[in-house]
Design a protein around this motif. Structure first.
Motif, short mmCIF file in Angstrom:
data_model
loop_
_atom_site.label_atom_id
_atom_site.label_comp_id
_atom_site.label_asym_id
_atom_site.label_seq_id
_atom_site.Cartn_x
_atom_site.Cartn_y
_atom_site.Cartn_z
N LEU A 33 46.80 -63.98 50.93
CA LEU A 33 45.98 -64.34 49.77
C LEU A 33 44.56 -64.68 50.19
O LEU A 33 43.60 -64.39 49.45
CB LEU A 33 46.62 -65.53 49.03
N LYS A 34 44.40 -65.28 51.36
CA LYS A 34 43.07 -65.61 51.84
C LYS A 34 42.22 -64.35 52.08
O LYS A 34 41.00 -64.43 52.20
CB LYS A 34 43.16 -66.42 53.14
N LEU A 35 42.87 -63.19 52.17
CA LEU A 35 42.17 -61.93 52.38
C LEU A 35 42.11 -61.07 51.12
O LEU A 35 41.55 -59.97 51.15
CB LEU A 35 42.87 -61.14 53.50
N TYR A 36 42.72 -61.58 50.04
CA TYR A 36 42.83 -60.77 48.83
C TYR A 36 41.64 -61.07 47.91
O TYR A 36 41.53 -62.15 47.34
CB TYR A 36 44.14 -61.07 48.11
N THR A 37 40.76 -60.10 47.77
CA THR A 37 39.56 -60.29 46.95
C THR A 37 39.88 -60.02 45.49
O THR A 37 40.50 -59.01 45.15
CB THR A 37 38.44 -59.35 47.42
N TYR A 38 39.43 -60.92 44.66
CA TYR A 38 39.64 -60.77 43.22
C TYR A 38 38.91 -59.54 42.71
O TYR A 38 37.76 -59.28 43.07
CB TYR A 38 39.15 -62.01 42.48
N THR A 39 39.59 -58.78 41.85
CA THR A 39 38.96 -57.69 41.11
C THR A 39 39.33 -57.84 39.65
O THR A 39 40.37 -58.43 39.31
CB THR A 39 39.44 -56.32 41.63
N SER A 40 38.52 -57.33 38.80
CA SER A 40 38.75 -57.44 37.36
C SER A 40 40.14 -56.88 37.02
O SER A 40 40.52 -55.80 37.46
CB SER A 40 37.68 -56.69 36.58
N GLY A 41 40.89 -57.68 36.27
CA GLY A 41 42.24 -57.29 35.89
C GLY A 41 43.30 -57.91 36.77
O GLY A 41 44.49 -57.87 36.44
#
Length: 658
Positions: A33-41
Motif C-alpha cells: 500500500l505504501k507503494l500504491y499511488t492513488y488514481t481516480s476511481g
C-alpha cells in the motif's frame, strides 16, 4: 478527510450490507500500500493483511487527498512524497495487529504495540489486543527500562483510553533488568483520567538476577501521578498478573479500582527480587511527598503468593510477602481471596507526618494464612518461617470487618507504635472469624491485637472497639503463649460479644488466655464468651492508676468451689467451701488491687464457708497477698471457724469482713 467523516462513511456503507461495499483494488499488505499511488476511481482499496493475508492487519483504506498527517504504519499510510494519505476505515477500537503485532509468542511485538498505543491516544480511540500471546523483548525507553512508555499527561490535557483484550490475550516478557534497576511494562505518568485496562494476562518470566540481593524486578503497571496532577478514576479489571515483584504500583492516584483480577507467583520471591529485603507484593500503594494514593478500591481479586508446586526448589524458599501493602489515604479492600503469603497478607501503614481522616475499610476477605511447606524467612533461606500476619493496619481511621482468616498465627493487628507520633482513635475490628493454625511448625501468638502509640494520655489509642469476633483454637499445639485478644496502651476500649473456643489444645508449657492487657484504661469487657478452658481469662501486665477502672465480664462471678487443700483464688471465684478434714490449709485471696477484682470503683465480694466437721481440730483460713483483711481486727490472715460463713469485699487496697 477527517477521521469522524470517514468513520461515518464506513458505518453508512455497512448499513447497506457487506455485498454493497466494493473495494476498487486489492492490495497484498501495508508495504504494498505504501507503494500504491492513488488514481481516480480507486478511492477505496482492500488490504489483505499487515504482512500476510488475514494476519489481523487486513482492512479497507480510503484516499484522503487533503491529509498531511504523519504515517503511523497502521491507520495512516503515506505513499512516497505524495501529498494525501491512505486512511484505514474503522469504527471503535484500534487493533495492535493493524500495526504489525504478530502475537505468535516469539516475535518481539513491543514496537508494534507501542505504535498502536500512540495512534489510539492520538485519535482518542480504545486499544484492542486480539487473543494472542505478544512477546516483549525490547524497551520503548531503554534508559528507564520502560517496555511501553506512553506520553506524560498534563493538567487540562489528560489522556483517556481503554486498553482491552479477550480470551487468551497475553503480554509476556523475560526482560531482566540490571542489578539495582527495575523494568516496568506500562507506566502511566500524570493526568490519565477515566481509563481502563481489561482482560489482559500480564506475564513475567525473567530469571532471578545473578546477584540475588539486587532488586532486578519487573513491574506490570505503574500509576505515577504527582501532587495536583493525579491519575484519576483508573480501572484495572479482569486481568491476570503472573511472576511480578510488584504487579501494580500506585503513587499519585485518586479512585483507582482493581477489580476481579488474579495474581500468581509460580516461583514465589524468585519471581521478584531474591534476598533483597524490599517487599515483594502484588499491589503497592505509595503515598509520599510526590503524590498520594486516595481512596483505592481492591475488590473481588484472587492472590496466591506461591502458585508453584514445591517451594524447596526455589532459591529464596519464600513466597511473595503479601497481596496489598502501602499507605493509601482511605480506600476499600473487600471480597478478595488470598493465600500463601510469607509476611503480611494485607498491610496498610501511614507514611505521612500527620494523620489522614479518610477511612480504610478491610472487609469480607478470605485469607488463608498457611505457609507452603518448607517456607523460609525472607533473606534467610536456611531458617524456617514460623508465622505471618493476616491483616496489619496502621491507618488513622480503619475498620476491619467480616473477614475470615484460616491457619492464622497473628490474625489481625492494628498497631500504632511504628507510626508517627500522633494519637489514633476509633479503630474497629468487628464480625471477623479467625481460625488458629494447627501446623506444629507454626507458633500462634494472638487472634486480635490493638496497640496504641505509647502508654501516655496524649498517645494512647482512644475508643477502640473489638466487637462480635470469633476465634477458634482447636487442635492447636502452642509454641508460645497465645492470647485470643491483646490490648495495649488504650483508653475507653469496648470489647464485647467476642467468642473464644478452645479445644484439643496442646499447651507444651505455654498458656492460652482470653485477653492479655497492658495499660487498658477505662475499658469495658462485656458479654464475651469462652468455650473450653483458658489459663487466664484476663492476663493483666503493668500497672494502671487507681483513679481509672476496667469493667470486666463476670465481675460478680458465680463460680462455686469446694477446696480441701491450699489454692489461689481468682476474680472468677464467688463462693468457696473449705473442708479441712484431711489437713489444715489456707487459700490465698486475689490481690485487693487486682484490676480483675476491683473495677469501676466497686469491690468484688467473695463468700467463704468452713464446712470442716466440728469434731476436727484442723483449720481453714484465708490470706491476702497485699493489704489487710480488716474486721474486728486487722491482719493478713483470717481463720474461719467450722460452720462459719464470712463475706469479704475489696476497696482496691484491703479486704473487709462484712
Amino acid at each position: 478527510m477527517h477521521k469522524k467523516i470517514l468513520s461515518f462513511l464506513f458505518t453508512a456503507l455497512l448499513c447497506y450490507g457487506s455485498s454493497q461495499v466494493h473495494a476498487t483494488a486489492t492490495i497484498a499488505n501495508l508495504a504494498a500500500l505504501k507503494l500504491y499511488t492513488y488514481t481516480s476511481g480507486n478511492e477505496l482499496v482492500y488490504v489483505q493483511g499487515y504482512s500476510t493475508v488475514n494476519d489481523g492487519g487486513e482492512g479497507l483504506f480510503t484516499w484522503d487527498a487533503a491529509s498531511s498527517e504523519a504515517d503511523n504504519n497502521g491507520t495512516v499510510i503515506q505513499v512516497g512524497a505524495t501529498s494525501g494519505r491512505w486512511r484505514r476505515m474503522y469504527v471503535g477500537a484500534i487493533s495492535v495487529k493493524w500495526f504489525g503485532a504478530k502475537g505468535d509468542g516469539a516475535t518481539d511485538d513491543q514496537a508494534s504495540i507501542s505504535h498502536a498505543l500512540l495512534a489510539a491516544l492520538h485519535f482518542h480511540c480504545d486499544l484492542f489486543l486480539p487473543g494472542s500471546t505478544y512477546n516483549l523483548t525490547s524497551y520503548a525507553n531503554p534508559t528507564m527500562h520502560y517496555i511501553f512508555s506512553p506520553p506524560v499527561g498534563t493538567p487540562g490535557s489528560a489522556y483517556r483510553i481503554r486498553i482491552f483484550g479477550e480470551k487468551k490475550t497475553v503480554l509476556t516478557t523475560a526482560l531482566s533488568p540490571a542489578a539495582g534497576a527495575s523494568s516496568i511494562m506500562f507506566i502511566f505518568s500524570t493526568a490519565w483520567e477515566h481509563c481502563m485496562i481489561d482482560h489482559i494476562f500480564f506475564q513475567n518470566t525473567h530469571p532471578l538476577p545473578a546477584d540475588s540481593s539486587s532488586i532486578g524486578q519487573t513491574d506490570a503497571i505503574l500509576m505515577l501521578g504527582s501532587v495536583g496532577n493525579n491519575n484519576v478514576d483508573f480501572t484495572i479489571q479482569n486481568c491476570v498478573f503472573e511472576g511480578f515483584s510488584t504487579a501494580i504500583t500506585l503513587n499519585g492516584t485518586v479512585d483507582t479500582r482493581i477489580v476481579k483480577c488474579a495474581f500468581n507467583a509460580p516461583k514465589g520471591r524468585d519471581n521478584a527480587q531474591g534476598t533483597n529485603p524490599m517487599p515483594a507484593v502484588y499491589i503497592w500503594a505509595i503515598s509520599n511527598s510526590g503524590g498520594l494514593v486516595i481512596n483505592p478500591s481492591i475488590l473481588d481479586c484472587y492472590a496466591n503468593g506461591f502458585s508453584g508446586t514445591n517451594i524447596s526448589t526455589t532459591i529464596t524458599r519464600a513466597p511473595m510477602d503479601g497481596f496489598v501493602y502501602g499507605s493509601p489515604m482511605g480506600g476499600l479492600i473487600a471480597n478478595n481471596i488470598v493465600k500463601n503469603c510469607g509476611e503480611e497478607l494485607i498491610e496498610i501503614s501511614p507514611d505521612l507526618p500527620a494523620p489522614d481522616n479518610r477511612p480504610v475499610v478491610i472487609s469480607d476477605n478470605l485469607l488463608d494464612c498457611s505457609l507452603p511447606a518448607g517456607t523460609a524467612q525472607v533473606g534467610h533461606p536456611t531458617i524456617p518461617s514460623t508465622g505471618n500476619y493476616g491483616i496489619r493496619c496502621e491507618a488513622f481511621g480503619s475498620v476491619i470487618s467480616g473477614n475470615t482468616l484460616y491457619n492464622a498465627t497473628r490474625g489481625i493487628l492494628q498497631y500504632a507504635v511504628n507510626a508517627d507520633d500522633y494519637q489514633f482513635r476509633r479503630w474497629q475490628v468487628q464480625d471477623n472469624v479467625i481460625q488458629v493454625s494447627t501446623n506444629t511448625a507454626m507458633k500462634p501468638e494472638y487472634g486480635i491485637f490493638m496497640q496504641g502509640f505509647f502508654n501516655s494520655s496524649a498517645r494512647r489509642l482512644q475508643n477502640p472497639n473489638i466487637l462480635n469476633n470469633t476465634i477458634f483454637a482447636d487442635g492447636v499445639s502452642l509454641g508460645q503463649n497465645f492470647d485470643a485478644i491483646l490490648m495495649a496502651s488504650a483508653d475507653s476500649a469496648f470489647i464485647t460479644g467476642n467468642t473464644f473456643t478452645v479445644s484439643n489444645l496442646t499447651r507444651n508449657g505455654f498458656q492460652a488466655n482470653f485477653c492479655g492487657i497492658t495499660g487498658a484504661y477505662n475499658s469495658n469487657f462485656k458479654d464475651n464468651m469462652i468455650n473450653g478452658i483458658v489459663d487466664k481469662k484476663y492476663d493483666v501486665a503493668g500497672s494502671v492508676p487507681a483513679s481509672t477502672y476496667v469493667d470486666w465480664d463476670n465481675f460478680s462471678g458465680q463460680k462455686i468451689s469446694q477446696l480441701t487443700a491450699a489454692a489461689t483464688l481468682t476474680a472468677e471465684n464467688s463462693t468457696v467451701l473449705g473442708n479441712a478434714s484431711a489437713a489444715s490449709f489456707a487459700v490465698t485471696l486475689p490481690s485487693p488491687s487486682d484490676l480483675t477484682v476491683f473495677a469501676k470503683g466497686q469491690g468484688k465480694k467473695i463468700v467463704l464457708k468452713n464446712i470442716t466437721p466440728a469434731a476436727s481440730s484442723n483449720t481453714f483460713s484465708v490470706t491476702t497477698p497485699s493489704g489487710l483483711i480488716i474486721g474486728t481486727g486487722s491482719g493478713t490472715t483470717l481463720a474461719i471457724a467450722s460452720g462459719v460463713t464470712v463475706t469479704l469485699q475489696t476497696d482496691g487496697s484491703n479486704w473487709y469482713v462484712l
